[in-house]
Design an enzyme around this catalytic site. Structure first.
Site, short mmCIF file in Angstrom:
data_model
loop_
_atom_site.label_atom_id
_atom_site.label_comp_id
_atom_site.label_asym_id
_atom_site.label_seq_id
_atom_site.Cartn_x
_atom_site.Cartn_y
_atom_site.Cartn_z
CE LYS A 34 32.48 21.08 52.14
NZ LYS A 34 33.05 20.13 53.10
NE ARG A 130 39.29 17.78 58.15
CZ ARG A 130 38.58 17.61 57.05
NH1 ARG A 130 39.12 17.81 55.86
NH2 ARG A 130 37.33 17.22 57.12
CE1 TYR A 254 51.61 33.88 27.03
CE2 TYR A 254 49.53 32.77 27.53
CZ TYR A 254 50.26 33.93 27.33
OH TYR A 254 49.63 35.13 27.41
CG MET A 302 43.39 35.08 32.65
SD MET A 302 43.77 36.78 33.09
CE MET A 302 45.35 36.59 33.88
#
Ligand SMILES: *Cc1c(COP(=O)(O)O)cnc(C)c1O
Length: 361
Positions: A34, A130, A254, A302
């Site tokens: 999957k 679930r 950053y 990024m």
């Protein structure tokens, strides 16, 4: 071209599958592919495994159709079953196996007139809470399918909530429920995912469903012999694109999160959260530069990360940078180790590699 690629080693995939089959020799072991084979490319992985695997498992019909249209002929199981009645003709046409977890699906199947027998996996909620039927209801559903001429049950399926824990009473509780139900119905079962296959031999059923270990990740909390023999299937590889010296007190990136305590050499590597490298990577997250361990320092950007390469030999622009997987000199860096430094699991890293990263097989 940007130097970042995801190399997929299909020999390692086959090696890991064979290892699982040797470890669970009395089960039919179904590769779970999957989410595009956990980011490794479902069609390529299925084609590599098709001569060995009895069936494949995906989450939904969209994923199953993609495999069929790419020429995969093996049975394909839909782990979440069908979402709408309108999927039934496609399930019939392509002979998909479907999970059945809700009563409306039972009614839909019983009143559907397929061209061929439809094979179902009956999902039991043994404690995950679930998907699935309570054990009592599962018994009724199983019997209802026994009386149907066009439905054939493959097995009872259930999923463990704590299969990865070293010692879990909740695992034993779920296991006991499934043992009793199996006995009452005389039904084959499918209980084990990767963690259960490795950790609990008693959970090996007629069918197992193995996902993450196929791709070379160890899902267990504590290290173990078998998992040590798994080979990483994905190598996320890039290059150093710039190098600079920082003086004591100078910071990187950053938020000025990391500051140099002494004179250091910093390499900039072309890979960032835009590629799926986790922004939560802490200072000290390992990376292989020229096949040698170094540490990511400063916040992940990024498109770039910064690495302290003060103690790495021979770093230059163009040096190999391995974010996880296997370096050219044979040294490996486990995706599980990276995941721990990012407070996550290998699954999110594998499935998180973004489209802009080319895959090389
Ligand atoms: C994804 C999935 C698996 C595979 O789990 P791994 O931990 O990757 O081995 C097995 N069963 C079900 C129902 C799943 O959804």
């Amino acid at each position: 071209m940007r130097p970042l690629v995801a190399e997929i080693n299909l020999d390692a995939l086959l090696h890991n599958y064979q290892l699982a089959c040797n470890f669970a020799p009395n089960s039919q072991n179904v590769p779970v592919i999957k989410a595009d084979a956990y980011g490794h490319g479902a069609v390529k992985c299925a084609k590599a495994l098709e001569h060995m695997a009895p069936a494949f498992a995906v989450s939904c019909i969209d994923e199953a159709l993609n495999l069929r249209h790419s020429g995969i002929r093996a049975p394909i199981l839909l782990l979440e079953g069908f979402y709408e009645v309108s999927e039934l003709p496609l399930i019939d046409e392509h002979q998909f196996w479907t999970t059945v977890h809700s009563e409306w699906q039972v009614s839909a199947l019983l009143s559907f007139a397929p061209k061929r027998t439809i094979k179902v996996w009956v999902k039991v909620d043994s404690g995950m809470h679930r998907l699935g039927f309570s054990p009592n209801l599962a018994e009724k559903v199983w019997s209802a399918f026994c009386n149907s001429s066009h439905i054939e049950q493959v097995c009872l399926m259930s999923h463990f909530a704590t299969a990865d824990a070293v010692c879990s009473s909740y695992f034993s509780y779920q296991m006991e429920i499934m043992k009793q139900l199996k006995k009452r119905l005389g039904a084959p079962v499918s209980l084990a995912n990767s963690a259960a296959i490795l950790n609990h031999r008693v959970s090996h059923g007629e069918w197992n469903r193995l996902g993450v270990m196929l791709y070379g990740s160890d899902p267990l909390e504590s290290p173990n012999e078998l998992a040590n023999n798994l080979k990483p299937v994905m190598t996320l590889r890039s290059k150093v694109i710039a190098i600079r010296e920082l003086k004591p007190g100078e910071s990187i990136g950053y938020g000025v999160r990391w500051k140099a305590k002494k004179c250091v050499l910093i390499a900039v590597v072309a890979a960032g959260y835009g590629d799926g490298y986790d922004r939560h990577a802490k200072d000290g997250t390992p990376i292989l530069i020229n096949g040698q361990r170094a540490e990511v320092v400063g916040r992940v950007s990024m498109d770039m990360i910064t690495v302290d390469v003060t103690n790495v030999h021979g770093v230059r622009i163009g040096s190999e940078a391995i974010l996880w997987g296997r370096a050219n000199n044979g040294v490996t860096l486990s995706i599980d180790e990276i995941a721990r430094h990012c407070d996550t699991i290998s699954y999110t890293l594998m499935t998180g590699v973004t489209e802009r990263v080319p895959k090389l097989y």
